[in-house]
Design a protein around this motif. Structure first.
Motif, mmCIF file in Angstrom:
data_model
loop_
_atom_site.group_PDB
_atom_site.id
_atom_site.type_symbol
_atom_site.label_atom_id
_atom_site.label_comp_id
_atom_site.label_asym_id
_atom_site.label_seq_id
_atom_site.Cartn_x
_atom_site.Cartn_y
_atom_site.Cartn_z
ATOM 1 N N HIS A 108 -2.907 18.070 0.077
ATOM 2 C CA HIS A 108 -4.062 18.299 -0.803
ATOM 3 C C HIS A 108 -3.731 19.299 -1.911
ATOM 4 O O HIS A 108 -4.193 19.148 -3.051
ATOM 5 C CB HIS A 108 -5.252 18.772 0.023
ATOM 6 C CG HIS A 108 -5.798 17.716 0.943
ATOM 7 N ND1 HIS A 108 -6.391 16.559 0.465
ATOM 8 C CD2 HIS A 108 -5.834 17.624 2.288
ATOM 9 C CE1 HIS A 108 -6.776 15.816 1.498
ATOM 10 N NE2 HIS A 108 -6.436 16.422 2.601
ATOM 11 N N GLN A 185 -10.113 14.322 5.152
ATOM 12 C CA GLN A 185 -11.263 13.428 5.278
ATOM 13 C C GLN A 185 -11.210 12.567 6.531
ATOM 14 O O GLN A 185 -12.247 12.096 6.994
ATOM 15 C CB GLN A 185 -11.415 12.542 4.039
ATOM 16 C CG GLN A 185 -10.187 11.773 3.632
ATOM 17 C CD GLN A 185 -9.391 12.478 2.554
ATOM 18 O OE1 GLN A 185 -9.084 13.645 2.696
ATOM 19 N NE2 GLN A 185 -9.070 11.767 1.472
ATOM 20 N N GLY A 202 -15.429 19.077 1.133
ATOM 21 C CA GLY A 202 -14.601 17.978 0.660
ATOM 22 C C GLY A 202 -15.198 17.326 -0.570
ATOM 23 O O GLY A 202 -14.482 16.995 -1.534
ATOM 24 N N LEU A 203 -16.524 17.135 -0.570
ATOM 25 C CA LEU A 203 -17.198 16.560 -1.737
ATOM 26 C C LEU A 203 -17.111 17.500 -2.935
ATOM 27 O O LEU A 203 -16.913 17.060 -4.071
ATOM 28 C CB LEU A 203 -18.658 16.272 -1.388
ATOM 29 C CG LEU A 203 -19.479 15.529 -2.438
ATOM 30 C CD1 LEU A 203 -18.878 14.153 -2.719
ATOM 31 C CD2 LEU A 203 -20.936 15.388 -1.981
ATOM 32 N N ILE A 206 -13.640 17.104 -4.493
ATOM 33 C CA ILE A 206 -13.512 15.855 -5.234
ATOM 34 C C ILE A 206 -14.203 15.950 -6.585
ATOM 35 O O ILE A 206 -13.659 15.536 -7.623
ATOM 36 C CB ILE A 206 -14.091 14.686 -4.412
ATOM 37 C CG1 ILE A 206 -13.174 14.368 -3.228
ATOM 38 C CG2 ILE A 206 -14.265 13.437 -5.282
ATOM 39 C CD1 ILE A 206 -11.809 13.845 -3.618
ATOM 40 N N ILE A 257 -9.389 7.844 -5.917
ATOM 41 C CA ILE A 257 -10.839 7.627 -5.901
ATOM 42 C C ILE A 257 -11.198 6.572 -4.866
ATOM 43 O O ILE A 257 -12.176 6.708 -4.129
ATOM 44 C CB ILE A 257 -11.324 7.222 -7.306
ATOM 45 C CG1 ILE A 257 -11.126 8.392 -8.283
ATOM 46 C CG2 ILE A 257 -12.792 6.798 -7.268
ATOM 47 C CD1 ILE A 257 -11.390 8.036 -9.728
ATOM 48 N N SER A 260 -11.153 8.132 -1.379
ATOM 49 C CA SER A 260 -12.313 8.991 -1.129
ATOM 50 C C SER A 260 -13.570 8.176 -0.867
ATOM 51 O O SER A 260 -14.355 8.485 0.034
ATOM 52 C CB SER A 260 -12.539 9.918 -2.330
ATOM 53 O OG SER A 260 -11.405 10.733 -2.560
ATOM 54 N N HIS A 263 -13.308 6.242 2.634
ATOM 55 C CA HIS A 263 -13.466 7.107 3.794
ATOM 56 C C HIS A 263 -14.929 7.499 4.008
ATOM 57 O O HIS A 263 -15.346 7.741 5.146
ATOM 58 C CB HIS A 263 -12.613 8.371 3.646
ATOM 59 C CG HIS A 263 -11.293 8.282 4.350
ATOM 60 N ND1 HIS A 263 -11.186 8.201 5.721
ATOM 61 C CD2 HIS A 263 -10.019 8.248 3.877
ATOM 62 C CE1 HIS A 263 -9.904 8.138 6.061
ATOM 63 N NE2 HIS A 263 -9.181 8.157 4.965
ATOM 64 N N ARG A 264 -15.713 7.572 2.927
ATOM 65 C CA ARG A 264 -17.112 7.964 3.058
ATOM 66 C C ARG A 264 -18.039 6.774 3.247
ATOM 67 O O ARG A 264 -19.109 6.901 3.821
ATOM 68 C CB ARG A 264 -17.528 8.770 1.818
ATOM 69 C CG ARG A 264 -16.974 10.183 1.844
ATOM 70 C CD ARG A 264 -17.130 10.900 0.517
ATOM 71 N NE ARG A 264 -16.729 12.306 0.636
ATOM 72 C CZ ARG A 264 -15.485 12.740 0.643
ATOM 73 N NH1 ARG A 264 -14.486 11.870 0.539
ATOM 74 N NH2 ARG A 264 -15.213 14.024 0.773
ATOM 75 N N HIS A 274 -8.686 1.769 3.727
ATOM 76 C CA HIS A 274 -8.351 3.173 3.463
ATOM 77 C C HIS A 274 -6.866 3.447 3.690
ATOM 78 O O HIS A 274 -6.287 4.322 3.045
ATOM 79 C CB HIS A 274 -9.196 4.093 4.347
ATOM 80 C CG HIS A 274 -8.927 3.957 5.801
ATOM 81 N ND1 HIS A 274 -9.290 2.845 6.536
ATOM 82 C CD2 HIS A 274 -8.297 4.796 6.677
ATOM 83 C CE1 HIS A 274 -8.918 3.013 7.789
ATOM 84 N NE2 HIS A 274 -8.311 4.168 7.908
ATOM 85 N N TYR A 281 -1.718 5.958 -2.851
ATOM 86 C CA TYR A 281 -2.015 7.252 -3.480
ATOM 87 C C TYR A 281 -0.900 8.275 -3.254
ATOM 88 O O TYR A 281 -0.538 9.030 -4.159
ATOM 89 C CB TYR A 281 -3.359 7.748 -2.935
ATOM 90 C CG TYR A 281 -3.543 9.231 -2.834
ATOM 91 C CD1 TYR A 281 -3.467 10.062 -3.945
ATOM 92 C CD2 TYR A 281 -3.831 9.831 -1.602
ATOM 93 C CE1 TYR A 281 -3.663 11.426 -3.837
ATOM 94 C CE2 TYR A 281 -4.026 11.191 -1.489
ATOM 95 C CZ TYR A 281 -3.942 11.983 -2.606
ATOM 96 O OH TYR A 281 -4.135 13.328 -2.504
#
Length: 321
Positions: A108, A185, A202-203, A206, A257, A260, A263-264, A274, A281
């Motif tokens: 990260h 995540q 985490g949000l 991002i 993107i 992210s 995963h959500r 994912h 990525y």
């Protein structure tokens, strides 16, 4: 693992990493493919680092930022690919809890640095094309150092809390990860405790890091396009140098993107999407970026030729001796 009073929850000392679903029988071949990618990433990024370091003509802001990008890509490839080889070649899936947190931080952290450098490169191209007469006065060595320090400081500041807020979680529903590496995540979703802090933070990352960076990059290139529309060939030729930067940005941000979002908001019709986004990525940019800049950037191509000619000359000289 020692069980606790909560059903289906336990303390853990390690995580189990996973390979690529449905391709387990091809793990040896996937390992050869992965090590080939790693060799390309190491040789490509190392070549760019060497060329920019030894060639005085490349000691300009654009190439200084490219130097930083190549260094980050080299570190990112080394953080992920060798560990993945253990899964494909020796079925070594176990990683200690502390090692998982360490890898998580570096993935990260380096991702935040790469995002920041892509912003700096977009700003550099904007100044070079839209304000060419003020380019040297705007992007001075002092300002480049300040920008680099800001990118480094921001990355460390926002990413240091990630392993800490994972380490505070007491118990876990499972220790099996679907990725071949540790991502915040995914790891947080295996916890039994309250992960609201992890979700919100985490949000926040991002939106405040990758979100703002992508907006600044998009705005920079929109302004560049607006500036060069209808101008002469010289300006269009200068704009063509942005093609490499745009490709690098797309290769990095689209899977980021996508990862992210998936995963959500997981899609039951594509449960392993994912994994695809995660591998693209992390694995593709360190391999693709040196190729993109080697092909699209004229001075880098010239630098490669100079290095190649020096190597050939040394080989011939040694043979004559």
């Amino acid at each position: 693992m020692s069980t606790t009073s909560q059903p289906n929850c336990s303390h853990i000392s390690h995580f189990l990493l996973s390979g690529i679903p449905y391709l387990e029988d091809f793990n040896p071949w996937l390992g050869f493919f992965l090590i080939s990618m790693y060799i390309v990433a190491v040789m490509g990024n190392s070549s760019i680092l060497y060329i920019i370091r030894v060639d005085q003509e490349l000691h300009e802001p654009m190439y200084i930022f490219l130097f930083m990008l190549s260094l980050i890509d080299l570190l990112l490839a080394t953080t992920t690919m060798p560990r993945m080889l253990g899964i494909f070649w020796t079925d070594d899936r176990e990683t200690k809890f502390s090692n998982c947190l360490t890898q998580m931080f570096f993935i990260h952290f380096l991702s935040a640095l790469e995002s920041g450098i892509l912003v700096a490169m977009a700003v550099d191209r904007y100044v070079a094309i839209c304000n060419p007469l003020r380019y040297s006065s705007i992007l001075t060595s002092e300002k480049i150092c300040k920008m680099s320090a800001l990118i480094l400081g921001r990355g460390a500041l926002v990413m240091v809390p990630i392993p800490l807020i994972i380490n505070r979680l007491p118990e876990w529903k499972s220790n099996v990860l679907s990725h071949s590496y540790c991502l915040h995540q995914e790891v947080m979703n295996l916890a039994c405790g309250n992960i609201m802090v992890n979700v919100i933070y985490g949000l926040f990352i991002i939106l405040s890091v990758m979100g703002i960076d992508s907006l600044v990059i998009s705005l920079s290139y929109l302004l560049i396009i607006k500036t060069v529309r209808g101008l002469e060939d010289a300006s269009m030729k200068a704009f063509s140098t942005c093609a490499a930067h745009i490709c690098a940005v797309l290769v990095y941000y689209i899977p980021l993107i996508g990862l992210s979002v998936v995963h959500r908001f997981k899609n039951p019709t594509a449960p392993h999407l994912h994994i695809l986004f995660g591998n693209v990525y992390l694995l593709v940019p360190p391999v693709i970026n040196p190729l993109i800049y080697g092909i699209k950037t004229k001075k880098i191509r010239i630098g490669f030729k100079k290095v190649y000619n020096k190597i050939i000359h040394r080989v011939k000289t040694s043979r004559n001796i």
